[in-house]
Design a protein around this motif. Structure first.
Motif, short mmCIF file in Angstrom:
data_model
loop_
_atom_site.label_atom_id
_atom_site.label_comp_id
_atom_site.label_asym_id
_atom_site.label_seq_id
_atom_site.Cartn_x
_atom_site.Cartn_y
_atom_site.Cartn_z
N LYS A 84 45.59 68.65 54.50
CA LYS A 84 44.55 67.68 54.16
C LYS A 84 44.94 66.28 54.66
CE LYS A 84 41.85 66.10 50.20
NZ LYS A 84 41.64 66.21 48.76
N ARG A 85 46.21 65.91 54.45
CA ARG A 85 46.70 64.60 54.88
C ARG A 85 46.59 64.43 56.39
NH1 ARG A 85 50.94 62.45 56.96
NH2 ARG A 85 52.24 64.30 56.98
N LYS A 86 46.81 65.52 57.14
CA LYS A 86 46.76 65.48 58.60
C LYS A 86 45.34 65.65 59.14
CE LYS A 86 51.39 67.21 59.55
NZ LYS A 86 52.16 68.33 60.15
N GLY A 87 44.36 65.82 58.25
CA GLY A 87 42.99 66.00 58.69
C GLY A 87 42.70 67.39 59.22
N GLN A 88 43.57 68.36 58.88
CA GLN A 88 43.38 69.74 59.32
C GLN A 88 42.53 70.50 58.31
OE1 GLN A 88 47.46 71.01 59.56
NE2 GLN A 88 47.76 70.16 61.61
N LYS A 89 42.06 71.67 58.73
CA LYS A 89 41.26 72.51 57.83
C LYS A 89 42.12 72.94 56.64
CE LYS A 89 38.43 76.63 57.79
NZ LYS A 89 37.94 77.78 58.52
N TYR A 90 41.53 72.89 55.45
CA TYR A 90 42.25 73.30 54.25
C TYR A 90 41.26 73.89 53.25
CZ TYR A 90 40.33 69.14 52.04
OH TYR A 90 39.46 68.21 51.52
N VAL A 91 41.78 74.59 52.27
CA VAL A 91 40.98 75.11 51.16
C VAL A 91 41.55 74.54 49.87
CG1 VAL A 91 40.33 77.25 52.34
CG2 VAL A 91 42.38 77.20 50.91
N THR A 92 40.77 74.55 48.84
CA THR A 92 41.26 74.07 47.56
C THR A 92 42.32 75.02 47.03
OG1 THR A 92 39.13 73.05 47.10
CG2 THR A 92 40.58 73.41 45.22
N VAL A 93 43.45 74.48 46.62
CA VAL A 93 44.53 75.28 46.03
C VAL A 93 44.88 74.67 44.69
CG1 VAL A 93 46.94 76.02 46.28
CG2 VAL A 93 45.46 75.91 48.30
N ALA A 94 44.89 75.51 43.66
CA ALA A 94 45.22 75.03 42.32
C ALA A 94 46.68 74.60 42.27
CB ALA A 94 44.97 76.13 41.30
N PRO A 95 46.98 73.59 41.46
CA PRO A 95 48.39 73.20 41.30
C PRO A 95 49.17 74.30 40.59
CG PRO A 95 46.99 71.93 39.82
CD PRO A 95 46.08 72.75 40.68
N PRO A 96 50.48 74.32 40.76
CA PRO A 96 51.31 75.32 40.08
C PRO A 96 51.05 75.32 38.58
CG PRO A 96 52.61 74.06 41.64
CD PRO A 96 51.27 73.39 41.56
N GLY A 97 50.98 76.53 38.03
CA GLY A 97 50.72 76.70 36.60
C GLY A 97 49.25 76.77 36.25
N ARG A 98 48.37 76.50 37.23
CA ARG A 98 46.93 76.46 36.96
C ARG A 98 46.13 77.48 37.76
NH1 ARG A 98 45.66 73.52 32.48
NH2 ARG A 98 47.23 71.91 32.24
N SER A 99 46.79 78.30 38.55
CA SER A 99 46.09 79.29 39.38
C SER A 99 45.94 80.61 38.62
CB SER A 99 46.88 79.54 40.67
OG SER A 99 46.33 80.63 41.37
N TYR A 100 44.76 81.22 38.72
CA TYR A 100 44.56 82.54 38.14
C TYR A 100 45.48 83.57 38.77
CZ TYR A 100 40.98 82.67 34.57
OH TYR A 100 40.32 82.58 33.37
N HIS A 101 45.92 83.31 40.00
CA HIS A 101 46.87 84.23 40.64
C HIS A 101 48.15 84.31 39.81
CE1 HIS A 101 44.87 85.19 44.43
NE2 HIS A 101 44.42 83.94 44.44
#
Length: 144
Positions: A84-101
């Protein structure tokens, strides 16, 4: 039973693996099962629903991701932030401890017949598409 901490060794009991899980930022001991030959893991309840869904499909449902450790979730979160910082393609990723995975209740399904089957039939097995921008991501929600 003592709580597992990140980095501690999982252990097996009665064909169930006990590993560190996270839900809404809180740590818990996750009782899980391996669901395929790749070694992907889901919570016991989600794994049993996944197995029923596969039997109904009549073919192996291929996935890219299921349970994630806190360290792996941190890696994905940092990688995404860098993209995201580099302006590249990204998807939303939950922070550690908050992902259903990390709770053992989420799967990312590969393209093709696996994803089509889960998209069309997953809700019968309590797997729901919960992130509108991610056609591959399904969460096991037994109370929905």
């Amino acid at each position: 039973m003592a709580n597992l901490i990140e980095g501690s060794r999982p252990y097996w009991r009665d064909n169930i693996i006990i590993i560190p899980g996270y839900s809404k930022g809180k740590h818990f001991d996750l009782k899980a099962k391996v669901i395929n030959t790749r070694g992907d893991i889901l919570s016991v309840e989600a794994a049993e629903a996944f197995a029923r869904m596969e039997r109904d499909a009549g073919f192996p449902i291929l996935i890219n991701s299921a349970y994630r450790t806190n360290a792996h979730q941190q890696y994905l979160f940092d990688l995404n932030a860098e993209r995201k910082r580099k302006g590249q393609k990204y998807v939303t990723v939950a922070p550690p401890g908050r992902s259903y995975h990390q709770s053992g209740r989420a799967i990312d399904v590969t393209r093709g017949r696996s994803r089509n089957f889960v998209r069309d039939n997953g809700e019968r097995f309590k797997f729901y598409r919960t992130v509108p921008s991610e056609s591959w991501h399904f969460e096991y929600r037994p109370n929905r």
